[in-house]
Enzyme design. Structure first.
Site, PDB file in Angstrom:
ATOM      1  N   ASN A  10      29.134  45.550  30.546  1.00 29.43           N
ATOM      2  CA  ASN A  10      29.888  46.188  29.411  1.00 29.43           C
ATOM      3  C   ASN A  10      30.771  45.407  28.745  1.00 29.43           C
ATOM      4  O   ASN A  10      31.580  45.039  29.334  1.00 29.43           O
ATOM      5  CB  ASN A  10      30.625  47.503  30.270  1.00 29.43           C
ATOM      6  N   LYS A  12      32.337  46.069  26.070  1.00 28.65           N
ATOM      7  CA  LYS A  12      33.637  46.721  25.597  1.00 28.65           C
ATOM      8  C   LYS A  12      33.550  46.392  24.265  1.00 28.65           C
ATOM      9  O   LYS A  12      32.964  46.006  23.636  1.00 28.65           O
ATOM     10  CB  LYS A  12      34.786  46.478  26.477  1.00 28.65           C
ATOM     11  N   HIS A  96      32.805  56.677  30.491  1.00 32.32           N
ATOM     12  CA  HIS A  96      33.720  55.445  30.920  1.00 32.32           C
ATOM     13  C   HIS A  96      35.074  55.895  30.860  1.00 32.32           C
ATOM     14  O   HIS A  96      35.529  56.674  30.079  1.00 32.32           O
ATOM     15  CB  HIS A  96      33.562  54.231  30.095  1.00 32.32           C
ATOM     16  N   GLU A  98      37.526  54.421  30.310  1.00 39.13           N
ATOM     17  CA  GLU A  98      38.437  54.061  28.962  1.00 39.13           C
ATOM     18  C   GLU A  98      38.178  55.145  27.879  1.00 39.13           C
ATOM     19  O   GLU A  98      39.073  55.572  27.192  1.00 39.13           O
ATOM     20  CB  GLU A  98      38.246  52.689  28.372  1.00 39.13           C
ATOM     21  N   GLU A 168      33.420  53.530  39.205  1.00 40.06           N
ATOM     22  CA  GLU A 168      34.421  52.650  38.703  1.00 40.06           C
ATOM     23  C   GLU A 168      35.745  53.188  39.195  1.00 40.06           C
ATOM     24  O   GLU A 168      36.353  53.686  38.191  1.00 40.06           O
ATOM     25  CB  GLU A 168      34.187  52.513  37.366  1.00 40.06           C
ATOM     26  N   GLY A 174      39.581  45.739  35.230  1.00 42.66           N
ATOM     27  CA  GLY A 174      40.379  44.769  34.368  1.00 42.66           C
ATOM     28  C   GLY A 174      41.645  44.059  35.274  1.00 42.66           C
ATOM     29  O   GLY A 174      42.386  43.713  34.372  1.00 42.66           O
ATOM     30  N   SER A 214      36.246  44.908  38.287  1.00 40.07           N
ATOM     31  CA  SER A 214      36.711  43.268  38.864  1.00 40.07           C
ATOM     32  C   SER A 214      35.391  42.724  39.703  1.00 40.07           C
ATOM     33  O   SER A 214      35.899  41.839  40.434  1.00 40.07           O
ATOM     34  CB  SER A 214      38.108  43.216  39.518  1.00 40.07           C
TER      35      SER A 214
HETATM   36  P1  13P Z   1      36.325  44.716  34.658  1.00 41.21           P
HETATM   37  O1  13P Z   1      34.939  44.106  35.150  1.00 41.21           O
HETATM   38  O2  13P Z   1      36.574  44.028  33.447  1.00 41.21           O
HETATM   39  O3  13P Z   1      37.014  45.159  35.681  1.00 41.21           O
HETATM   40  O4  13P Z   1      35.475  45.992  33.950  1.00 41.21           O
HETATM   41  C1  13P Z   1      34.912  47.062  34.748  1.00 41.21           C
HETATM   42  C2  13P Z   1      34.190  47.879  33.776  1.00 41.21           C
HETATM   43  O5  13P Z   1      35.093  48.979  33.119  1.00 41.21           O
HETATM   44  C3  13P Z   1      32.999  47.968  33.393  1.00 41.21           C
HETATM   45  O6  13P Z   1      32.443  49.117  32.811  1.00 41.21           O
END
Ligand code: 13P
Length: 255
Positions: A10, A12, A96, A98, A168, A174, A214
């Site tokens: 992803n 982002k 997601h 976010e 997740e 992150g 992560s």
């Molecule tokens: P990170 O791997 O940066 O923690 O992000 C995970 C994520 O949100 C994938 O959709």
């Protein structure tokens, strides 16, 4: 039942079109030897078509990071399932954390988006996961169960074969903090149980459930070795070709 391991990246809100082309080309070159592992890249909308073109003769498929519930109409700035499909993408991330946190996504909108995506032949990657407060309050299982029930309400057992689930935990995204393989495995088991209850054991056994939060080359092996962890949804580590390809190669050895 053996499920194919699927690693998705992803991206982002990262990468301009020239940067996206460079990254996609590098990942493609580093993964030409991959035979058993599913590979998905989810660049921003603006780079979908260009990246889809780069990977068209490879084992990598493309996904979007979100989509609009509506099929068409006066929704300024929104992107429809049909538009995504027309770029060559075949997947779409839905729900997601976010999107839930910053853009008002709810279990109900996730459910409607999944139905629209399926209607257009897009394969949803459906994200669920608890906050730190919810984990510390020992309600992870309830939270994730509610999210899965809400997301999958009204679907048919055969729809599940077109869906990937992604667990997740928000506190692991992150932050550099990963769920332990045991913590993740326990939630993946719960997700599979809920899906079995809703759609039968066969549908549940076939469902690929990715872990995200992560994931890096250093922890991929221990996470992917768990019986119910069938892949990874990678954020930060998918933005560098070396680390994303390394995670894919770790999966390939396990597959
Ligand atoms: P990170 O791997 O940066 O923690 O992000 C995970 C994520 O949100 C994938 O959709």
């Amino acid at each position: 039942m053996s499920r194919k391991i699927i690693i998705a990246g992803n991206w982002k809100m990262h990468k301009t079109n020239s940067e996206a082309l460079q990254l996609a080309n590098q990942i493609k070159m580093k993964t030409t030897d991959v035979k058993h592992t599913g590979m998905i890249m989810c660049p921003p909308f603006t780079a979908l078509a260009a990246v889809a073109d780069v990977v068209k003769d490879s084992g990598i498929s493309i996904g979007a990071q979100d989509m609009c519930i509506a099929k068409e109409g006066a929704y300024t700035g929104a992107i429809s399932a049909g538009m995504i499909k027309s770029t060559g993408a075949i997947h779409v991330i839905i729900g997601h954390s976010e999107r839930r946190q910053y853009f008002g996504e709810t279990d109900d909108s996730v459910n409607q988006k999944i139905k629209t995506a399926l209607e257009f032949g897009l394969k949803p990657i459906v994200c669920v996961g608890e906050s730190l407060e919810q984990r510390e309050g020992n309600i992870t299982s309830e939270v994730v169960t509610k999210q899965i029930k809400g997301a999958f309400a009204g679907l048919k057992p055969e729809d599940i074969s077109h869906i990937i689930a992604a667990y997740e935990p928000i506190w692991a995204i992150g932050t550099g903090k990963t769920a332990t393989p045991e913590q993740a495995e326990a939630v993946h088991v719960t997700i599979r149980e809920v899906v079995a209850e809703m759609f039968g054991q066969q549908a549940a056994d076939g469902l690929v459930i990715q872990y995200g939060g992560s994931v890096k080359p250093e922890n991929a092996q221990s996470l992917l070795s768990q019986p119910n962890i069938d892949g990874a949804l990678v954020g930060g580590a998918c933005l560098k070709a070396d680390s994303f390809a390394e995670i894919i190669h770790i999966a390939e050895k396990l597959g």
